[in-house]
Design a protein around this motif. Structure first.
Motif, PDB file in Angstrom:
ATOM      1  N   LYS A   1      71.772  99.749  37.262  1.00  0.00           N
ATOM      2  CA  LYS A   1      70.833  98.773  36.701  1.00  0.00           C
ATOM      3  C   LYS A   1      70.620  99.011  35.207  1.00  0.00           C
ATOM      4  N   LEU A   2      70.407 100.270  34.829  1.00  0.00           N
ATOM      5  CA  LEU A   2      70.213 100.600  33.419  1.00  0.00           C
ATOM      6  C   LEU A   2      71.467 100.297  32.614  1.00  0.00           C
ATOM      7  N   ALA A   3      72.636 100.611  33.186  1.00  0.00           N
ATOM      8  CA  ALA A   3      73.901 100.350  32.497  1.00  0.00           C
ATOM      9  C   ALA A   3      74.079  98.852  32.262  1.00  0.00           C
ATOM     10  N   LEU A   4      73.768  98.058  33.277  1.00  0.00           N
ATOM     11  CA  LEU A   4      73.920  96.610  33.151  1.00  0.00           C
ATOM     12  C   LEU A   4      72.956  96.043  32.109  1.00  0.00           C
ATOM     13  N   GLU A   5      71.712  96.503  32.129  1.00  0.00           N
ATOM     14  CA  GLU A   5      70.737  96.030  31.144  1.00  0.00           C
ATOM     15  C   GLU A   5      71.215  96.320  29.727  1.00  0.00           C
ATOM     16  N   ARG A   6      71.771  97.519  29.532  1.00  0.00           N
ATOM     17  CA  ARG A   6      72.224  97.903  28.194  1.00  0.00           C
ATOM     18  C   ARG A   6      73.413  97.055  27.749  1.00  0.00           C
ATOM     19  N   MET A   7      74.348  96.782  28.658  1.00  0.00           N
ATOM     20  CA  MET A   7      75.516  95.976  28.294  1.00  0.00           C
ATOM     21  C   MET A   7      75.114  94.560  27.911  1.00  0.00           C
ATOM     22  N   MET A   8      74.193  93.976  28.665  1.00  0.00           N
ATOM     23  CA  MET A   8      73.769  92.611  28.362  1.00  0.00           C
ATOM     24  C   MET A   8      72.956  92.560  27.074  1.00  0.00           C
ATOM     25  N   GLU A   9      72.223  93.631  26.783  1.00  0.00           N
ATOM     26  CA  GLU A   9      71.512  93.710  25.503  1.00  0.00           C
ATOM     27  C   GLU A   9      72.505  93.691  24.346  1.00  0.00           C
ATOM     28  N   VAL A  10      73.594  94.442  24.484  1.00  0.00           N
ATOM     29  CA  VAL A  10      74.616  94.478  23.431  1.00  0.00           C
ATOM     30  C   VAL A  10      75.184  93.082  23.206  1.00  0.00           C
ATOM     31  N   TYR A  11      75.493  92.381  24.296  1.00  0.00           N
ATOM     32  CA  TYR A  11      76.067  91.043  24.179  1.00  0.00           C
ATOM     33  C   TYR A  11      75.083  90.073  23.518  1.00  0.00           C
ATOM     34  N   LYS A  12      73.828  90.075  23.965  1.00  0.00           N
ATOM     35  CA  LYS A  12      72.840  89.139  23.425  1.00  0.00           C
ATOM     36  C   LYS A  12      72.528  89.441  21.962  1.00  0.00           C
ATOM     37  N   GLU A  13      72.335  90.716  21.640  1.00  0.00           N
ATOM     38  CA  GLU A  13      72.049  91.086  20.245  1.00  0.00           C
ATOM     39  C   GLU A  13      73.257  90.792  19.356  1.00  0.00           C
ATOM     40  N   GLY A  14      74.457  91.002  19.902  1.00  0.00           N
ATOM     41  CA  GLY A  14      75.661  90.700  19.139  1.00  0.00           C
ATOM     42  C   GLY A  14      75.753  89.228  18.798  1.00  0.00           C
ATOM     43  N   ASN A  15      75.418  88.366  19.746  1.00  0.00           N
ATOM     44  CA  ASN A  15      75.444  86.931  19.491  1.00  0.00           C
ATOM     45  C   ASN A  15      74.461  86.538  18.393  1.00  0.00           C
ATOM     46  N   GLU A  16      73.293  87.151  18.403  1.00  0.00           N
ATOM     47  CA  GLU A  16      72.303  86.868  17.359  1.00  0.00           C
ATOM     48  C   GLU A  16      72.800  87.320  15.986  1.00  0.00           C
ATOM     49  N   LYS A  17      73.439  88.492  15.953  1.00  0.00           N
ATOM     50  CA  LYS A  17      73.956  89.015  14.681  1.00  0.00           C
ATOM     51  C   LYS A  17      75.077  88.143  14.135  1.00  0.00           C
ATOM     52  N   LEU A  18      75.879  87.545  15.044  1.00  0.00           N
ATOM     53  CA  LEU A  18      76.980  86.696  14.596  1.00  0.00           C
ATOM     54  C   LEU A  18      76.467  85.474  13.835  1.00  0.00           C
ATOM     55  N   LYS A  19      75.290  84.971  14.201  1.00  0.00           N
ATOM     56  CA  LYS A  19      74.724  83.801  13.535  1.00  0.00           C
ATOM     57  C   LYS A  19      74.329  84.107  12.097  1.00  0.00           C
ATOM     58  N   GLN A  20      74.068  85.390  11.826  1.00  0.00           N
ATOM     59  CA  GLN A  20      73.566  85.783  10.503  1.00  0.00           C
ATOM     60  C   GLN A  20      74.633  86.448   9.645  1.00  0.00           C
TER      61      GLN A  20
END
Length: 456
Positions: free
Chosen positions: A161-180
């Motif tokens: 569960k912790l591993a999955l949460e961390r991976m999805m955080e990376v993906y979501k934060e990465g998408n936000e960073k790509l916009k900027q």
């Protein structure tokens, strides 16, 4: 290393809507410094049998051990509880327009005109190397990369569960960073981390039995990013095929295996071709086409035997697949022969306690049980329970179910009842009570009472 791109000219004409546009596209590639190789795809024209009705259980409704071959999908959907690429110099794009720095590993040549992938197709895709030191340093220093590594440690520790949460955080934060982000090299780093996190998330969801969610992660990779690295793309296709297979979606699984096969045939990577042929053969067996299944599997085995040392584990894996094919055909003696060859090979390589032996021995036990030899089945199942020890895994629960059913045949009702109860307790720590695997063993447990009464 000079950049190149492998193209199938017939497909290129279709994609560019005509010969003229295709020629202009190639001319532009050459002007940009690409060495372009034109190839004609070789394709296996396997006859696809019509989709048949899902096969009946090999056991009666009152006697249901788990063979882990025909029942592969039973431990799948659970929505409540719980590679490094050997890349040619291709590119990855986002939103079909931005060109991203490619990954690059040199692939050793062991045979003339053949390159061999060093990454197992069952492992998640990873992107740890690039063409420049600056790219590697940016990747290493990126905070998202550090968060992803933390997620990997959670995964190694079994904290899904912790591993999955961390991976999805990376993906979501990465998408936000790509916009900027406007700097191309930094964009490349972020995209690679997004793809990597999605692939690891898919692997975790697969472990948790959430197959549809795992597929969605891989679809995000394919839909959001245009991946032109044929080896990375092939590995994603293979993992999609594996997931569809777990869901008993055999035609979809076959389709994605064939997509990966076509890519590897273009570059003549014999070992990768052989491994996919073996996987395809198993799907054909599940579709009740044992003739094509055996033909394709023997073709894959022939390639492996010609290219590898005969003590290579990939050959012993293929023996196991042949055992499964003959088992599904109900040719039990032939199945046992290949399973024994596979088992002996893995014991010579790794000793008596190796995870690969569990599925082999379990299928041997199932076949013995089918043949009426519950004593031999019990002996095998008890060895497997000892091997698992105190590790309360899904695999152990399924073995306990099989052992309990064998005990029922020997009228050991108390032992059978205890094993069914333990198996249910283990599975409920992973799945809810409505999960097919839990329901199946619950029904089997009810047999104890009826069997006890029948012998009173």
């Amino acid at each position: 290393m000079e950049e190149f791109e492998i193209l199938d000219f017939h497909e290129l004409q279709v994609e560019k809507q005509g010969l003229d546009q295709a020629s202009k596209y190639l001319q532009k590639k050459i002007q940009n410094g690409f060495k372009v190789s034109i190839v004609i795809k070789k394709q296996h024209n396997f006859a696809l049998p019509p989709l048949q009705q899902k096969k009946n259980d090999l056991f009666s409704k009152h006697h249901q051990p788990v063979d882990l071959v025909s029942q592969s999908s039973e431990v799948t959907e659970n929505n409540d509880k719980h590679g490094s690429s050997t890349s040619s110099n291709q590119s990855i794009k986002i939103a079909k327009n931005q060109i991203i720095s490619p990954t690059q590993n040199e692939t050793p040549e062991q045979h003339p005109n053949e390159q061999i992938s060093q990454q197992s197709e069952d492992e998640p895709v990873s992107f740890d190397k690039s063409k420049t030191n600056s790219f590697e340093q940016l990747l290493k220093d990126d905070l998202l990369n550090q968060k992803l590594r933390t997620g990997l440690q959670f995964l190694r520790d079994g904290k899904f569960k912790l591993a999955l949460e961390r991976m999805m955080e990376v993906y979501k934060e990465g998408n936000e960073k790509l916009k900027q982000q406007a700097e191309k090299l930094q964009i490349s780093v972020i995209i690679l981390l997004c793809v990597q996190s999605l692939c690891y998330a898919s692997q975790i969801l697969k472990e948790l039995g959430q197959i549809n969610e795992a597929l969605k992660c891989l679809d995000k990779c394919l839909n959001q990013f245009e991946i032109n690295d044929f080896d990375v793309l092939s590995k994603i296709y293979i993992e999609k095929a594996n997931l569809y297979l777990l869901n008993n979606q055999y035609l979809q699984s076959l389709d994605y295996y064939k997509k990966a096969l076509n890519y590897y045939e273009q570059v003549n990577w014999k070992l990768d071709i052989a491994k996919i042929l073996v996987k395809i053969s198993f799907v054909y067996a599940l579709l009740h086409d044992s003739v094509d299944a055996k033909k394709i599997c023997y073709e894959g085995l022939s390639i492996l035997q010609n290219k590898l040392d005969h003590q290579d584990p990939r050959i012993f894996d293929t023996y196991y697949t042949l055992g499964c094919i003959y088992y599904l055909e109900k040719e039990y003696d032939f199945a046992l022969e290949y399973l024994e060859q596979s088992k002996d090979g893995f014991i010579k390589l790794y000793g008596q306690k190796h995870e690969q032996l569990c599925k082999i021995m379990n299928l041997q036990g199932v076949i013995y049980h089918l043949q009426g030899s519950s004593v031999n089945a019990i002996e095998i199942y008890e060895q497997l329970v000892t091997y698992y020890g105190d590790t309360e895994s899904i695999g152990l629960a399924l073995i306990m179910n099989n052992l309990a059913l064998a005990y029922l045949d020997r009228m050991k009702f108390k032992s059978a009842n205890l094993l069914f109860a333990k198996a249910i307790t283990i599975l409920k720590s992973y799945f809810n009570e409505n999960h097919p695997a839990v329901q199946r063993i619950e029904k089997n447990k009810m047999l104890v009472a009826s069997a006890t009464l029948s012998y009173m």
